[in-house]
Structures are given as structure tokens and as C-alpha cells.
Design an enzyme around this catalytic site. Sequence first.
Site, short mmCIF file in Angstrom:
data_model
loop_
_atom_site.label_atom_id
_atom_site.label_comp_id
_atom_site.label_asym_id
_atom_site.label_seq_id
_atom_site.Cartn_x
_atom_site.Cartn_y
_atom_site.Cartn_z
N LYS A 262 0.84 -1.20 0.00
CA LYS A 262 0.00 0.00 0.00
C LYS A 262 0.88 1.25 0.00
CE LYS A 262 -4.11 -1.71 2.44
NZ LYS A 262 -5.06 -1.57 1.31
N ARG A 336 -10.62 -11.23 1.74
CA ARG A 336 -11.50 -12.26 1.17
C ARG A 336 -10.85 -13.64 1.27
NH1 ARG A 336 -11.75 -8.96 -4.27
NH2 ARG A 336 -11.54 -7.36 -2.66
N1 BES Z 1 -8.14 -3.63 4.25
C1 BES Z 1 -8.29 -3.22 2.92
C2 BES Z 1 -9.55 -2.39 2.68
C3 BES Z 1 -9.64 -1.08 3.40
C4 BES Z 1 -9.16 0.06 2.83
C5 BES Z 1 -10.26 -1.03 4.62
C6 BES Z 1 -9.26 1.27 3.49
C7 BES Z 1 -10.38 0.18 5.29
C8 BES Z 1 -9.89 1.33 4.73
C9 BES Z 1 -8.35 -4.42 1.99
O1 BES Z 1 -7.61 -5.51 2.37
C10 BES Z 1 -7.85 -3.99 0.66
O2 BES Z 1 -6.70 -3.70 0.57
N2 BES Z 1 -8.72 -3.97 -0.33
C11 BES Z 1 -8.37 -3.58 -1.66
C12 BES Z 1 -8.89 -4.64 -2.59
C13 BES Z 1 -8.33 -4.56 -3.96
C14 BES Z 1 -6.84 -4.83 -3.94
C15 BES Z 1 -9.04 -5.55 -4.82
C16 BES Z 1 -9.00 -2.23 -1.93
O3 BES Z 1 -10.10 -1.96 -1.45
O4 BES Z 1 -8.35 -1.43 -2.58
MN MN Z 2 -5.60 -5.34 1.70
#
Ligand code: BES
Ligand code: MN
Length: 484
Positions: A262, A336
Site C-alpha cells: 500500500k 477475502r
Molecule cells: N483492508 C483493505 C480495505 C480497506 C481500505 C479497509 C481502506 C479500510 C480502509 C483491503 O484488504 C484492501 O486492501 N482492499 C483492496 C482490494 C483490492 C486490492 C481488490 C482495496 O479496497 O483497494
Molecule cells: Mn488489503
Amino acid sequence: MKLTLSAAPKADLLFLLFFKGAKLSPAEKKLLGGTAKSVEARFSNKEFEGEEGQMITLFTDGGAFKRVVLVGRGEKGKLIPQATEKLGGQLVAVAKKAKASRIAVNVATEDFSELGYGMVLGAYEFNHYKKADPKASKLEEISFVTEDNKSTKETLKHLDVFMRASDTTRSLVNLCAGDLNTQNLVDEAKKIAKKYKLKITIFDEAKLKKLGCGALVGVGQGATIGARMVLLEYRSKTTAKEPQIAFIGKGIVFDSGGMNLKPTGYIETMKEDMAGSSTVLGTLQAISELKLPGYFLGVMAIAENAISDRAQHPGDVVRAYNGKTIEITNTDAEGRLVLADALAYTEKNFKPKRMVDIATLTGAVTVALGYNITGVMGNDEKWTNEIMDAGKAKHERYWPLPLDEDFMKFTKGEFTDLKNDAKGVRAGTIMGAAFLKEFVEKTPWVHLDIGGTGWAEKPDSTTHYGATGVGLRTFIELAVRYGK
Ligand code: BES
Ligand code: MN
Ligand code: ZN
């Protein structure tokens, strides 16, 4: 903090709530004693007319209260939903600033629950890393001046139990990942299980591997401490063989994104990524404290999505508990994966009547619903509607997104059964749910995406900065409704 029902409390500060045009009732006159006259003077000289947001503090000449605060609520019938709850949060903030430690509030029975939840939510403080605000007092007691009957007693009990459960849930989320790694979260679950007499089963990484939970194990493999699954069981003296509800939570103690790291701006609050499992833990704590009738299961899918030379690579293939193979097209779509094994394991081994999972699954959910509404998807309309209804009753906001059949094809892999992220579909929140749906065979199941609602950057009177504890009230309400 002590919560009591009392007709004649003693307190530093008494809040009296008025709609526009309301006058002192005989009961309020009695409560106020000698101060009633000066309150009535404020009414007759129109200094206080009950306008929404108006607050006037009067000093008494001794008696049961040092100060009385008249609080205006505006026109009856014109309140927005949750207005009473938000007011509850404002009252505790005023009380703290006024250095009151024991407060009383006169509240109609029909507003008691809503105001009470607002006060309890607003009174929460997280003082693990700094001292409590020296300019504010610590609240020791809230006395509710309302009818004392079976129903208000029940509400008080629920408020009291919720207060502690919410503290468990929110404080674990607020602890930083440096202080709450995978093992620490397991240990916290153990402590709660012991204190609240829950049966606890812990699967460590070796056991998970043996079981075939390759998706969960894969997410945790980059961290020094590998993945865990925690099962919490509560059972009253019931003959039920299967849990009425299985509550399943995402428990990523830190989501770095893994090799799909990230960027700055997205990574800072990723200690919140175990909020779902923390809500599940709080739920089981509350169910046990309320001694609800029934058999309930809580499942926490715990791992750290770390980056290291052992971490999962994009393109890696794992096999989940239900035998489906998954290409990891994005290591950041890890929620997921951990839930996939938790759902499949739970359904196969416990055969619960219904399942609900709660997860900070996507950032995309904020695009559709913002920061105050949780996204809802599932495979069963009735169960979905029942969760929405419980949420409405408890002032947690949910809205359904369409998990339509045509999204399912995008979850399919090239060389594998599934992939965890599909390019170009855009509907990120629905795609998260579509993936999860592959791991539920026939049990009514609902997925709650709290990616927008689990954490508050813009606080208000009941939602402080940080963990919101979202879902907890709804889950406790569901347990009340489905217990038998
Ligand atoms: N934990 C994150 C989602 C999230 C983002 C929760 C900001 C709370 C605040 C999750 O694991 C994630 O990274 N999701 C990605 C999915 C994508 C890579 C398909 C997302 O939402 O960008
Ligand atoms: Mn994630
Ligand atoms: Zn995540």
C-alpha cells in the site's frame, strides 16, 4: 462507569431535556426542588424555549444537584433519526468539560435507549497511549431518571453490557499493530473467553495447514507469526445442535498490502483491519454477559498481511479449505482470502443456521456509501433484510449492494478456479462479496463491508477518532432476536 436508574439521584449535574414549548412536569418540579422556580423563570422570560442545540446552565443553592443544565431538542417530530443518540454523546462531552463526575438525566422512557446508547458511545475514551484529558473529568456515574419498570431495567442492563463489549471491541482496534500482533489478538480472545466463560478453540498455522486452510495460511506466511483461526462458542442450556448464528470476522492485525504494498496515504490506519474480528469478540462477550438463550459461534480469521521474502507473491496459487484453487492476483485483496477459509470451515463443521461476516474488506465501499453506511451483500434476501432491520432498530446504518449473478464470472481464474482480484470490473465491493460467495454452499449468509465505517477520521459526539465498533449493536440485537 456506573449506570443506574434512579427517581431521586444525587449528582454534580442534572440534564433536563425539553422540546420546544414544553413546561416543567410535576415530576420534574419535585426533582428540582427549590431550583424549579428559577427554571420556570427562564421559561417565562423566554431565555430558554427549547430550541434545538440550546443549553443553559443554572447553579442551584445546594440540594441533590450542584448544577442543572436545560437542554433544548427543538420541535418534536422534526428530529432526524439518531438525533437523540447524538444528543446523548453531546451531553457526556458537556459533563466532562464541566468537570462533573456524577451526572443525571431526565429522560422519557421512549428515548431512554437511544439517549443511553449515545451517552455510552460518547463516554468512551482510549487512554492507552496518553493520559486522560486533564481539563475534563472522568465520568463515574450516569443516573437515568426515567420510569423504573421491567423494560427500562432491561434497557439499562443492555446498555451496561454494551458499554463493556464496545470497550473491548474499540480498544483492540485502537491498539497499534506494534502492540497487537497476531498472537496478542489470540491472547486477548483467550482472556475474554476465560472471563466470560466461552469455549475457545485455537488453530495455529500448523493446524490450519493440516486442515487445508491454504488461503488463510498464505496471507499470514510473510509475517513472523503465522495465521490463526479462533473459534468462540457460547451456549446456554439449550438443546440446539447447530449455532443459531455464526459471526465471522476479518482479523488482519496489519494490512501492509503485502507485495502489492500500500502507498503512503492508504497504509497509515491499517491496524484497523482486524475490526471485524474485534466486533465478533465483543459480540460473544455481550451474549455471554446477557446470558442469552441459544447457541452462538464467533470465528476470528487472524493474520498479518506483511511484506517479507517469505510473503505471498502476486501469481502464487493457494488451495482453500473447500478445495478451490485461487490465484493471488493481488496480495492486497487478502481479507477475502482469510474469510474464504473461515466461511467454508464454519459451514462444513458447525452447520450454523445462518452466517454473517464483518470485514474492512474494501476501500471502494466508501465511494458508494461514504463513511457512515455499511455495505450489505449476501445470498439470502430474508436474512439480509433481517440484518438491515436489526441495524435500523439499533441505529447502525446499512445499505444493500446488488450481488447479482453476472458478477460471479469475474471471480474465475485462468489456470485456477478463482482469482482474488479481477481487473477492470470496478465494482470492488461487490467483487469482494462475489468472491466470498464461492465459499458458502447453502447456508443463508450476509457479508458486511465496514471498510468505510470501521474507523472514524471525522469524529462526532458518539463516534470518536479511531475505532467505531460498528456492527456490535446490530450483532447483539441479532443474538437477542434469534436466541432460543
Ligand atoms: N483492508 C483493505 C480495505 C480497506 C481500505 C479497509 C481502506 C479500510 C480502509 C483491503 O484488504 C484492501 O486492501 N482492499 C483492496 C482490494 C483490492 C486490492 C481488490 C482495496 O479496497 O483497494
Ligand atoms: Mn488489503
Ligand atoms: Zn485488508
